[in-house]
Write a protein that holds these residues in place. Structure first.
Motif, PDB file in Angstrom:
ATOM      1  N   GLU A  39      56.908  51.724  50.944  1.00 13.30           N
ATOM      2  CA  GLU A  39      57.577  52.856  51.586  1.00 13.30           C
ATOM      3  C   GLU A  39      57.651  54.055  50.648  1.00 13.30           C
ATOM      4  OE1 GLU A  39      60.561  50.559  54.745  1.00 13.30           O
ATOM      5  OE2 GLU A  39      61.362  51.419  52.890  1.00 13.30           O
ATOM      6  N   ILE A  40      57.922  53.804  49.382  1.00 12.84           N
ATOM      7  CA  ILE A  40      57.998  54.897  48.399  1.00 12.84           C
ATOM      8  C   ILE A  40      56.631  55.556  48.234  1.00 12.84           C
ATOM      9  CG2 ILE A  40      58.375  55.412  45.957  1.00 12.84           C
ATOM     10  CD1 ILE A  40      60.543  53.173  46.014  1.00 12.84           C
ATOM     11  N   LYS A  41      55.585  54.738  48.148  1.00 12.23           N
ATOM     12  CA  LYS A  41      54.226  55.285  48.030  1.00 12.23           C
ATOM     13  C   LYS A  41      53.851  56.082  49.281  1.00 12.23           C
ATOM     14  CE  LYS A  41      52.567  51.548  45.032  1.00 12.23           C
ATOM     15  NZ  LYS A  41      51.710  50.330  44.974  1.00 12.23           N
ATOM     16  N   LEU A  42      54.205  55.542  50.450  1.00 11.82           N
ATOM     17  CA  LEU A  42      53.880  56.216  51.703  1.00 11.82           C
ATOM     18  C   LEU A  42      54.655  57.527  51.844  1.00 11.82           C
ATOM     19  CD1 LEU A  42      52.310  56.142  54.342  1.00 11.82           C
ATOM     20  CD2 LEU A  42      54.155  54.783  55.343  1.00 11.82           C
ATOM     21  N   SER A  43      55.905  57.538  51.392  1.00 13.89           N
ATOM     22  CA  SER A  43      56.715  58.760  51.499  1.00 13.89           C
ATOM     23  C   SER A  43      56.094  59.900  50.701  1.00 13.89           C
ATOM     24  CB  SER A  43      58.146  58.492  51.019  1.00 13.89           C
ATOM     25  OG  SER A  43      58.192  58.299  49.618  1.00 13.89           O
ATOM     26  N   ARG A  44      55.383  59.568  49.628  1.00 18.61           N
ATOM     27  CA  ARG A  44      54.716  60.604  48.826  1.00 18.61           C
ATOM     28  C   ARG A  44      53.502  61.183  49.542  1.00 18.61           C
ATOM     29  NH1 ARG A  44      54.969  56.765  43.516  1.00 18.61           N
ATOM     30  NH2 ARG A  44      57.160  57.151  42.950  1.00 18.61           N
ATOM     31  N   LEU A  45      52.972  60.433  50.506  1.00 24.14           N
ATOM     32  CA  LEU A  45      51.820  60.904  51.277  1.00 24.14           C
ATOM     33  C   LEU A  45      52.236  61.695  52.510  1.00 24.14           C
ATOM     34  CD1 LEU A  45      49.669  57.625  51.207  1.00 24.14           C
ATOM     35  CD2 LEU A  45      49.309  59.681  49.828  1.00 24.14           C
ATOM     36  N   LEU A  46      53.513  61.556  52.916  1.00 25.24           N
ATOM     37  CA  LEU A  46      53.987  62.204  54.135  1.00 25.24           C
ATOM     38  C   LEU A  46      54.316  63.672  53.877  1.00 25.24           C
ATOM     39  CD1 LEU A  46      56.341  59.444  55.588  1.00 25.24           C
ATOM     40  CD2 LEU A  46      54.155  60.194  56.534  1.00 25.24           C
ATOM     41  N   TRP A  47      53.767  64.544  54.735  1.00 28.47           N
ATOM     42  CA  TRP A  47      54.078  65.972  54.629  1.00 28.47           C
ATOM     43  C   TRP A  47      55.450  66.232  55.235  1.00 28.47           C
ATOM     44  CZ3 TRP A  47      55.795  69.975  57.458  1.00 28.47           C
ATOM     45  CH2 TRP A  47      55.639  71.255  56.927  1.00 28.47           C
ATOM     46  N   THR A  48      56.299  66.908  54.475  1.00 28.69           N
ATOM     47  CA  THR A  48      57.597  67.359  54.967  1.00 28.69           C
ATOM     48  C   THR A  48      57.863  68.734  54.366  1.00 28.69           C
ATOM     49  OG1 THR A  48      58.870  66.431  53.118  1.00 28.69           O
ATOM     50  CG2 THR A  48      58.474  64.983  55.016  1.00 28.69           C
ATOM     51  N   LYS A  49      58.974  69.329  54.760  1.00 27.49           N
ATOM     52  CA  LYS A  49      59.344  70.626  54.200  1.00 27.49           C
ATOM     53  C   LYS A  49      59.529  70.536  52.687  1.00 27.49           C
ATOM     54  CE  LYS A  49      62.618  74.424  54.895  1.00 27.49           C
ATOM     55  NZ  LYS A  49      63.843  74.866  55.603  1.00 27.49           N
ATOM     56  N   LYS A  50      60.002  69.378  52.227  1.00 28.69           N
ATOM     57  CA  LYS A  50      60.226  69.188  50.796  1.00 28.69           C
ATOM     58  C   LYS A  50      58.981  68.697  50.065  1.00 28.69           C
ATOM     59  CE  LYS A  50      65.179  68.164  51.201  1.00 28.69           C
ATOM     60  NZ  LYS A  50      66.238  67.143  50.967  1.00 28.69           N
ATOM     61  N   ASN A  51      58.065  68.086  50.787  1.00 27.61           N
ATOM     62  CA  ASN A  51      56.862  67.528  50.163  1.00 27.61           C
ATOM     63  C   ASN A  51      55.616  68.146  50.792  1.00 27.61           C
ATOM     64  OD1 ASN A  51      55.071  65.952  48.681  1.00 27.61           O
ATOM     65  ND2 ASN A  51      55.135  64.270  50.160  1.00 27.61           N
ATOM     66  N   ARG A  52      55.286  69.343  50.360  1.00 32.88           N
ATOM     67  CA  ARG A  52      54.155  70.063  50.939  1.00 32.88           C
ATOM     68  C   ARG A  52      52.813  69.602  50.376  1.00 32.88           C
ATOM     69  NH1 ARG A  52      55.741  74.231  54.141  1.00 32.88           N
ATOM     70  NH2 ARG A  52      57.949  74.793  54.052  1.00 32.88           N
ATOM     71  N   LYS A  53      52.856  68.630  49.477  1.00 30.44           N
ATOM     72  CA  LYS A  53      51.614  68.037  48.978  1.00 30.44           C
ATOM     73  C   LYS A  53      51.174  66.850  49.834  1.00 30.44           C
ATOM     74  CE  LYS A  53      52.219  69.427  44.143  1.00 30.44           C
ATOM     75  NZ  LYS A  53      52.315  68.958  42.726  1.00 30.44           N
TER      76      LYS A  53
END
Length: 301
Positions: free
Chosen positions: A181-195
């Protein structure tokens, strides 16, 4: 289903971003995180949210110059949006009356050539009229490096779509716990994670809502846009000038609470000199298109 302004705010955030900015909603409406999640669950249980689809940020994955575009269409029953353009992302359906004054369909897509996509859509069976717009342009010089394990996580998320709900999406975005889940959250685009390069968006069925209308009114006029905007603001409802269709029909956009407000707006517009009301459209369905994504993910894994 009956909704209120808080529900509408949640819907708009889901529509634009695929997720809800909890802190913003909590601060603005003085409600709890639990109430927000319960409201979204009600949208799911009522059938307004029909399910969820996956979007891939192709420019970030592939690199290079890309456009995010929209095609506004008038079509016949022969038209199949799924067979129209490559890298189709979303299909927006409207109910139009009379035909021809507003788009029946809008298609969101990625392309490296708007001109080539325009040629493709005009050769597609069932297309009577098409306009193409650029929503965004990207020049990605360094593409995102995704490992095979990353694509396996994306594949797992894609396979989870039939049973996915927003409570699960919120967990992945805001409070992932397991390593995957942590690895997947880094792949998910959100307002806070634009990468991020993957996002989850809902399918909407606006026909379920009984007390709210998203209305486009097609008008012809020689009034200048600045003056037209002032007149719209004076009507007392939330209104905006959205676009033109066929270079002739100006699309006036309104959020209306109930049929009586629709009657009031149309009546008020008809009384304004130099404005002719030509017709209307109502938001009907938004559908995320994943037809090509399964094969794309399979190639990467």
């Amino acid at each position: 289903m009956i909704i209120d302004p808080i529900d509408l705010k949640l819907i708009r955030q889901l529509e634009l971003h695929g997720s809800i900015f909890l802190t913003d909603i909590i601060a603005k409406f003085q409600i709890t995180k639990e109430e927000i999640l319960l409201r979204v669950k009600n949208l799911e249980d009522s059938g307004f949210i029909k399910g969820y689809g996956l979007k891939l940020f192709i420019p970030g994955i592939v690199g290079g110059r890309w456009y995010w575009g929209c095609i506004a269409l008038e079509t016949t029953r022969q038209f199949k949006p799924e067979r129209s353009v490559p890298l189709l992302e979303e299909i927006v359906e409207n109910v139009v009356f009379p035909a021809g004054v507003c788009p029946q369909l809008s298609l969101l897509f990625y392309t490296q050539s708007l001109k080539d996509t325009y040629k493709i859509i005009n050769k597609t069976a069932g297309v009577k009229y098409a306009e193409i717009y650029k929503i965004g342009a990207y020049n990605v010089k360094v593409k995102q490096v995704l490992l095979k394990d990353d694509w396996k996580l994306i594949k797992k998320l894609y396979e989870e779509l039939p049973t996915l709900n927003y409570n699960r999406i919120n967990t992945l975005i805001n409070s992932p716990s397991t390593d995957d889940e942590i690895k997947l959250s880094r792949l998910l685009w959100t307002k806070k994670n634009r990468k991020g390069v993957v996002s989850i968006f809902p399918d909407f069925d606006w026909s379920v809502v009984k007390n709210y209308l998203h209305l486009h009114v097609a008008v012809t006029t020689n009034i200048r846009i600045k003056e037209l905007r002032r007149l719209i603001n004076s009507l007392g409802c939330s209104g905006n000038i959205a676009s033109r269709f066929k270079k002739r029909y100006i699309q006036l956009e309104f959020d209306l609470w109930g049929f009586s407000e629709m009657q009031s707006i149309l009546s008020s517009l008809k009384q304004i000199k130099r404005i002719t009301v030509e017709g209307c459209s109502l938001a009907y369905k938004n559908r995320i298109y994943n037809g090509w994504i399964e094969d794309y993910i399979a190639q990467k894994t």
